[in-house]
Design a protein around this motif. Structure first.
Motif, short mmCIF file in Angstrom:
data_model
loop_
_atom_site.label_atom_id
_atom_site.label_comp_id
_atom_site.label_asym_id
_atom_site.label_seq_id
_atom_site.Cartn_x
_atom_site.Cartn_y
_atom_site.Cartn_z
N TRP A 36 0.82 -1.33 0.05
CA TRP A 36 -0.06 -0.02 -0.10
C TRP A 36 0.80 1.17 0.02
CZ3 TRP A 36 -1.64 -3.44 4.16
CH2 TRP A 36 -2.50 -4.43 3.83
N ASP A 137 -7.62 0.83 -3.09
CA ASP A 137 -6.96 -0.66 -2.79
C ASP A 137 -5.34 -0.28 -2.89
OD1 ASP A 137 -9.26 -1.94 -2.61
OD2 ASP A 137 -9.46 -2.27 -4.77
N PRO A 141 -4.05 1.45 4.77
CA PRO A 141 -5.36 1.12 5.23
C PRO A 141 -5.81 2.44 5.90
CG PRO A 141 -4.29 -0.77 5.16
CD PRO A 141 -3.32 0.17 4.94
N ARG A 144 -7.70 4.79 3.73
CA ARG A 144 -8.73 4.12 2.80
C ARG A 144 -10.01 4.93 2.92
NH1 ARG A 144 -7.58 -1.70 2.85
NH2 ARG A 144 -5.83 -0.84 1.88
#
Length: 159
Positions: A36, A137, A141, A144
């Motif tokens: 990420w 995606d 996180p 997000r």
């Protein structure tokens, strides 16, 4: 769930740079392991700086891009909290997270304008064009939900 106290969040701007064909620009954060580690340009607002000026400055500093037309901006703050174990310098200065005004710009220049080393602090080590709806995606996180809001706000701009 209670709304966060936004006075504890660092004011920030974010930029979604649209290619004329509707794709958007993603930068891979330098020295950040995957998966990420892709995101949009973003950064702080200088004292006395209006939001659009800050967005244009951050875009230029992080990508070299200055040839843009403003398409849209978000009205309300979009915020995210830092995780408890984040430990970054902004958290160390007492911020609970960041609150952001987001801007959508259409890229009007040539890709040769993109220069990730234009500024002393290199944010990204590579870049690519992708679909707007990929963003949630690709991001860490804890950002997000904010990216989901950005995607929803700017989805009508996708051609």
């Amino acid at each position: 769930m209670a709304e966060p106290d936004l006075s504890l969040y660092r004011p920030n701007v974010g930029v979604v740079l649209f290619h004329p064909d509707g794709r958007v620009w993603y930068g891979r954060r330098a020295a950040t392991p995957g998966p990420w580690n892709w995101q949009f340009p973003q950064g702080g607002i200088d004292d006395g700086e209006d939001y659009e000026t800050a967005a244009r400055r951050e875009l230029a500093e992080e990508t070299g891009v200055v040839s843009v037309d403003l398409l849209a901006q978000t009205g309300e703050w979009i915020a995210y909290a830092f995780p408890a174990d984040y430990g970054g310098t902004k958290q160390a200065r007492g911020f609970a997270g960041q609150k952001q005004k987001w801007f959508a710009f259409r890229f009007t220049g040539d890709e040769s304008e993109i220069d990730l080393e234009t500024h002393g602090d290199i944010e990204f080590d590579t870049w690519r064009w992708g679909r707007l709806d990929e963003a949630p995606d690709l991001i860490v996180p804890f950002k997000r939900k904010a990216y989901e809001q950005v995607v929803a706000a700017f989805a009508p701009l996708v051609v």
